[in-house]
Design a protein around this motif. Sequence first.
Motif, mmCIF file in Angstrom:
data_model
loop_
_atom_site.group_PDB
_atom_site.id
_atom_site.type_symbol
_atom_site.label_atom_id
_atom_site.label_comp_id
_atom_site.label_asym_id
_atom_site.label_seq_id
_atom_site.Cartn_x
_atom_site.Cartn_y
_atom_site.Cartn_z
ATOM 1 N N ARG A 99 0.933 -1.202 -0.064
ATOM 2 C CA ARG A 99 -0.151 0.098 0.181
ATOM 3 C C ARG A 99 0.579 1.248 0.035
ATOM 4 N NH1 ARG A 99 -4.477 -2.586 4.081
ATOM 5 N NH2 ARG A 99 -5.136 -4.020 2.627
ATOM 6 N N ARG A 100 0.083 2.499 -0.376
ATOM 7 C CA ARG A 100 0.756 3.736 -0.488
ATOM 8 C C ARG A 100 2.106 3.740 -1.620
ATOM 9 N NH1 ARG A 100 -2.329 6.534 1.964
ATOM 10 N NH2 ARG A 100 -1.032 8.109 2.466
ATOM 11 N N LEU A 101 1.518 2.967 -2.423
ATOM 12 C CA LEU A 101 2.584 2.976 -3.746
ATOM 13 C C LEU A 101 1.856 3.653 -5.106
ATOM 14 C CD1 LEU A 101 4.288 -0.547 -3.400
ATOM 15 C CD2 LEU A 101 5.378 1.785 -2.844
ATOM 16 N N GLY A 102 0.519 3.856 -5.037
ATOM 17 C CA GLY A 102 -0.199 4.310 -6.085
ATOM 18 C C GLY A 102 -0.969 3.300 -6.572
ATOM 19 N N LEU A 103 -0.847 1.756 -6.094
ATOM 20 C CA LEU A 103 -1.403 0.701 -6.886
ATOM 21 C C LEU A 103 -2.958 0.851 -6.999
ATOM 22 C CD1 LEU A 103 0.938 -2.225 -5.652
ATOM 23 C CD2 LEU A 103 0.847 -1.256 -7.761
ATOM 24 N N ALA A 104 -3.514 1.420 -6.049
ATOM 25 C CA ALA A 104 -4.888 1.489 -6.291
ATOM 26 C C ALA A 104 -5.556 2.240 -7.356
ATOM 27 C CB ALA A 104 -5.688 1.994 -4.931
ATOM 28 N N SER A 105 -4.962 3.625 -7.466
ATOM 29 C CA SER A 105 -5.244 4.348 -8.840
ATOM 30 C C SER A 105 -5.151 3.793 -9.897
ATOM 31 C CB SER A 105 -4.425 5.578 -8.543
ATOM 32 O OG SER A 105 -4.729 6.291 -7.210
ATOM 33 N N ALA A 106 -3.748 3.256 -10.158
ATOM 34 C CA ALA A 106 -3.342 2.456 -11.203
ATOM 35 C C ALA A 106 -4.121 1.122 -11.588
ATOM 36 C CB ALA A 106 -1.893 1.970 -11.363
ATOM 37 N N LEU A 107 -4.418 0.576 -10.584
ATOM 38 C CA LEU A 107 -5.371 -0.542 -10.673
ATOM 39 C C LEU A 107 -6.784 -0.275 -11.061
ATOM 40 C CD1 LEU A 107 -5.905 -3.570 -10.634
ATOM 41 C CD2 LEU A 107 -6.177 -3.118 -8.286
ATOM 42 N N LEU A 108 -7.316 0.947 -10.813
ATOM 43 C CA LEU A 108 -8.579 1.519 -11.300
ATOM 44 C C LEU A 108 -8.431 1.816 -12.655
ATOM 45 C CD1 LEU A 108 -10.100 3.627 -8.386
ATOM 46 C CD2 LEU A 108 -11.099 1.690 -9.332
ATOM 47 N N GLU A 109 -7.248 2.440 -13.104
ATOM 48 C CA GLU A 109 -7.369 2.875 -14.590
ATOM 49 C C GLU A 109 -7.009 1.627 -15.475
ATOM 50 O OE1 GLU A 109 -3.744 5.321 -15.233
ATOM 51 O OE2 GLU A 109 -4.210 6.563 -13.616
ATOM 52 N N GLN A 110 -6.484 0.516 -14.884
ATOM 53 C CA GLN A 110 -6.500 -0.951 -15.720
ATOM 54 C C GLN A 110 -7.915 -1.302 -15.761
ATOM 55 O OE1 GLN A 110 -3.853 -2.740 -17.014
ATOM 56 N NE2 GLN A 110 -2.661 -0.750 -16.659
ATOM 57 N N LEU A 111 -8.728 -1.301 -14.946
ATOM 58 C CA LEU A 111 -9.962 -1.790 -15.010
ATOM 59 C C LEU A 111 -10.914 -0.790 -15.881
ATOM 60 C CD1 LEU A 111 -10.649 -2.595 -11.182
ATOM 61 C CD2 LEU A 111 -10.056 -4.211 -13.044
ATOM 62 N N GLU A 112 -10.695 0.568 -15.727
ATOM 63 C CA GLU A 112 -11.422 1.230 -16.651
ATOM 64 C C GLU A 112 -11.153 1.215 -18.140
ATOM 65 O OE1 GLU A 112 -10.380 5.228 -15.094
ATOM 66 O OE2 GLU A 112 -11.686 4.963 -13.429
ATOM 67 N N ASP A 113 -9.702 0.851 -18.519
ATOM 68 C CA ASP A 113 -9.237 0.405 -19.740
ATOM 69 C C ASP A 113 -9.839 -0.958 -20.279
ATOM 70 O OD1 ASP A 113 -7.864 2.965 -20.126
ATOM 71 O OD2 ASP A 113 -6.005 1.960 -19.668
ATOM 72 N N GLY A 114 -9.937 -1.693 -19.312
ATOM 73 C CA GLY A 114 -10.570 -2.988 -19.561
ATOM 74 C C GLY A 114 -12.002 -2.966 -19.894
ATOM 75 N N ALA A 115 -12.883 -1.861 -19.430
ATOM 76 C CA ALA A 115 -14.244 -1.789 -19.308
ATOM 77 C C ALA A 115 -14.475 -0.980 -20.959
ATOM 78 C CB ALA A 115 -14.751 -0.879 -18.349
ATOM 79 N N ARG A 116 -13.472 -0.091 -20.906
ATOM 80 C CA ARG A 116 -13.450 0.500 -22.522
ATOM 81 C C ARG A 116 -13.399 -0.538 -23.698
ATOM 82 N NH1 ARG A 116 -10.189 4.185 -19.584
ATOM 83 N NH2 ARG A 116 -11.261 6.234 -19.401
ATOM 84 N N GLU A 117 -12.490 -1.382 -23.442
ATOM 85 C CA GLU A 117 -12.377 -2.280 -24.400
ATOM 86 C C GLU A 117 -13.511 -3.089 -24.839
ATOM 87 O OE1 GLU A 117 -8.899 -4.649 -22.986
ATOM 88 O OE2 GLU A 117 -7.691 -3.060 -23.244
ATOM 89 N N ARG A 118 -14.231 -3.220 -23.851
ATOM 90 C CA ARG A 118 -15.546 -4.175 -23.666
ATOM 91 C C ARG A 118 -16.787 -3.336 -24.115
ATOM 92 N NH1 ARG A 118 -11.922 -6.019 -21.249
ATOM 93 N NH2 ARG A 118 -11.507 -8.448 -21.032
ATOM 94 N N GLY A 119 -16.505 -1.989 -24.536
ATOM 95 C CA GLY A 119 -17.548 -1.069 -24.965
ATOM 96 C C GLY A 119 -18.465 -0.031 -23.829
ATOM 97 N N ALA A 120 -18.000 -0.439 -22.755
ATOM 98 C CA ALA A 120 -18.539 0.173 -21.669
ATOM 99 C C ALA A 120 -18.423 1.833 -21.848
ATOM 100 C CB ALA A 120 -18.006 -0.047 -20.265
ATOM 101 N N ASP A 121 -19.192 2.739 -21.492
ATOM 102 C CA ASP A 121 -18.910 3.925 -21.493
ATOM 103 C C ASP A 121 -19.322 4.659 -20.014
ATOM 104 O OD1 ASP A 121 -21.811 3.794 -21.310
ATOM 105 O OD2 ASP A 121 -21.921 5.129 -23.008
ATOM 106 N N GLU A 122 -19.532 3.485 -19.098
ATOM 107 C CA GLU A 122 -19.533 4.058 -17.664
ATOM 108 C C GLU A 122 -19.292 2.821 -17.138
ATOM 109 O OE1 GLU A 122 -23.499 5.470 -16.658
ATOM 110 O OE2 GLU A 122 -24.406 3.649 -17.576
ATOM 111 N N LEU A 123 -18.856 2.994 -15.603
ATOM 112 C CA LEU A 123 -18.410 2.009 -14.839
ATOM 113 C C LEU A 123 -19.145 2.279 -13.397
ATOM 114 C CD1 LEU A 123 -14.832 0.941 -14.823
ATOM 115 C CD2 LEU A 123 -16.670 -0.519 -14.996
ATOM 116 N N PHE A 124 -19.663 1.398 -12.666
ATOM 117 C CA PHE A 124 -20.202 1.217 -11.270
ATOM 118 C C PHE A 124 -19.466 0.476 -10.166
ATOM 119 C CE2 PHE A 124 -23.344 2.173 -14.456
ATOM 120 C CZ PHE A 124 -24.210 3.116 -13.981
ATOM 121 N N LEU A 125 -19.762 0.963 -9.145
ATOM 122 C CA LEU A 125 -18.882 -0.210 -8.045
ATOM 123 C C LEU A 125 -19.657 0.424 -6.604
ATOM 124 C CD1 LEU A 125 -17.143 1.998 -5.924
ATOM 125 C CD2 LEU A 125 -15.641 1.962 -7.830
ATOM 126 N N GLN A 126 -19.602 -0.648 -5.829
ATOM 127 C CA GLN A 126 -20.214 -0.630 -4.564
ATOM 128 C C GLN A 126 -18.951 -0.889 -3.245
ATOM 129 O OE1 GLN A 126 -20.307 -3.503 -2.402
ATOM 130 N NE2 GLN A 126 -21.355 -2.724 -0.687
#
Length: 169
Positions: A99-126
């Motif tokens: 933790r405290r290395l910036g991994l969470a933000s970078a991981l969110l970017e990876q997930l956002e890119d993965g969603a874009r690749e699947r045609g998503a224009d929005e993401l949700f989370l709980q």
Amino acid sequence: MTAVDRGTARLRDGRSLTWERTTWDDPRGAALRAAMDAEISPRYAALRGGDRPPAPPTVEDVDFVVLALVDGEVAATGTLRRLPDRWEVKRLFIDAGHRRLGLASALLEQLEDGARERGADELFLQTGNRQPEAIALYERQGWQRIPVFAPYDPADGISVCFRRSLAPR
């Protein structure tokens, strides 16, 4: 952290960061999710009483899992789950020693890119109301709070839901 491009990058401290796409049943991701459950579940025990939390994703509804490896060691994981009407970020977790290395933000970017690749224009989370560090991360990253959505129960007072519009890269 330097820029991440799905391959290998360098962390501020010089260690190597590699992204690996995998599957829900990968034992490395399963081990991180078990660590997440062990860390987070006690926070909600008193609130839930005897009620069970919502069912976790299954291999059938998970489309995308990514692992972050720091110098080859599994450090973080995150998942995209396909719901009937949306894509949802699930089970984002950073190992305590990474933790405290910036991994969470970078991981969110990876997930956002993965969603874009699947045609998503929005993401949700709980997330839950007893995870202030997660709530702060999502707000810092530009996610907007929204009303609690199914399959989560707005009456339980636990869920905090977010939405993020995905602009093309």
